[in-house]
Design a protein around this motif. Structure first.
Motif, short mmCIF file in Angstrom:
data_model
loop_
_atom_site.label_atom_id
_atom_site.label_comp_id
_atom_site.label_asym_id
_atom_site.label_seq_id
_atom_site.Cartn_x
_atom_site.Cartn_y
_atom_site.Cartn_z
N ASP A 21 0.55 -1.08 0.01
CA ASP A 21 -0.06 0.00 -0.04
C ASP A 21 0.77 1.32 0.01
N ARG A 291 -11.02 3.94 0.25
CA ARG A 291 -9.72 2.98 0.65
C ARG A 291 -9.56 2.89 2.05
N TYR A 324 -5.82 2.65 -8.18
CA TYR A 324 -5.09 1.81 -7.47
C TYR A 324 -4.42 0.79 -8.30
N TYR A 331 -8.49 -5.56 -3.39
CA TYR A 331 -7.81 -4.92 -2.49
C TYR A 331 -8.07 -5.44 -0.94
#
Length: 343
Positions: A21, A291, A324, A331
């Protein structure tokens, strides 16, 4: 993604878990101060995995020097770079570590050019300790606010009158140019870990670095200025409005009216200060918020999409993937896979 190896030569579990990340590339200047580098990287280390094995899973970092040669910390500790100075755009942040003023007053032209090129690519740059002198010499702090250690503030102000030097804050983030005057740099580390990895990872680092004290409110020496400081009042007011209305279906006309300008002037101001149109900047804020919710809650993707101002889940998924490089579900799956591996 770069494969990270354990001490025994076996591949780190980060390889199987997917990309991190948060990636930070440290450029160590000769005679750099060890404490802020240690504070930042140790925070990353605790936030990087579920357990305490120092695996670079959620966070990864490398140590470089501008000429690829070994350097020494101000305390005399010799340090060799862990990788060559290349692929800098693969990092989320470049952290330039300074220390003794003899090494930062007159930086090499090649380093100044490198920093200017990175900024031209809109790459966030962190200065630790006296590395602020290098950023200022490169012209990257002109018209900005910068956190400067009180012991060198007078000289800094004399040399760089176009910069607003602040001695009271633990760090200042002015549109991706981040200055940290030294110390443990834990406030700064918490700021970027929370932004990229979520509250849980940020609190994990704080818990073990601050003797188990999980903070429910900002640290004692948290910055008194907002995380992002813009000289343009239109942009600052507009961003404040955007942050307060992440879930609302509000138009840019309403944003412009709140900022006291027209939509056309708003567009120009954002391009000049943030390098993004206002609509794109607002969407970026919404994606960052989404996120965090994905990392810190078990809420359904559709619910998060709506809470963060997206019309529907498909719209949210498409933009999340573009920003992303993976879907919201992927994710979360990656994070759960890491937890199982470290369980």
């Amino acid at each position: 993604m770069k494969t990270v190896n354990n001490n025994d030569g076996t591949p780190d579990k980060a390889t199987a878990a997917g990309k991190p990340d948060l990636r930070v590339g440290f450029i160590l200047l000769n005679q750099f101060t060890l404490i802020p580098v240690s504070g930042l990287v140790e925070s990353l280390r605790f936030a990087a995995d579920i357990s305490f094995r120092s695996q670079q899973i959620y966070c990864q970092w490398d140590f470089m020097t501008w000429d690829n040669l070994p350097v020494a910390a101000s305390c005399g500790l010799p340090v060799s770079p862990t990788c060559a100075l290349n692929n800098l755009l693969s990092y989320d942040y470049i952290a330039l570590a300074g220390g003794m003023l003899e090494e930062t007053r007159h930086p090499p032209d090649a380093l100044l050019q490198l920093l200017q090129e990175l900024r031209g690519q809109n790459r966030p740059i962190i200065s630790l300790c006296s590395a602020s002198f290098v950023l200022a010499k490169a012209g990257l702090l002109d018209g900005r606010k910068a956190a400067i250690h009180f012991t060198i503030r007078d000289e800094f102000m004399q040399r760089f009158p176009k910069v607003t030097a602040i001695a009271e804050d633990s760090f200042v983030d002015d549109d991706g140019i981040i200055t940290c005057p030294g110390g443990l740099a834990i406030d700064l580390a918490t700021h970027i870990i929370r932004k990229h990895c979520g509250e849980i990872r940020a609190q994990k680092a704080l818990k073990y670095l601050l003797e188990g004290a999980v903070l429910e409110k900002p640290p004692l020496h948290a910055p008194q200025t907002p995380p992002h400081v813009y000289q343009n009042q239109i942009v600052s007011k507009a961003i404040a409005f955007m942050r307060d209305n992440l879930s609302a279906a509000t138009s840019l006309t309403a944003v412009a009216e709140y900022a006291g300008t027209s939509t056309r002037q708003l567009h120009r101001a954002f391009l000049s200060n943030t390098h993004l149109p206002p609509a794109h900047y607002w969407r970026k804020l919404r994606l960052e918020q989404a996120r965090k919710k994905l990392a810190d809650s078990s809420a359904h993707v559709t619910s998060i999409a709506l809470e963060c101002g997206f019309a529907d889940a498909s719209h949210f998924i498409a933009w999340f993937r573009k920003q992303y490089g993976e879907t919201p579900a992927a994710y979360r799956k990656r994070r759960h896979a890491v937890e199982r591996l470290n369980g």
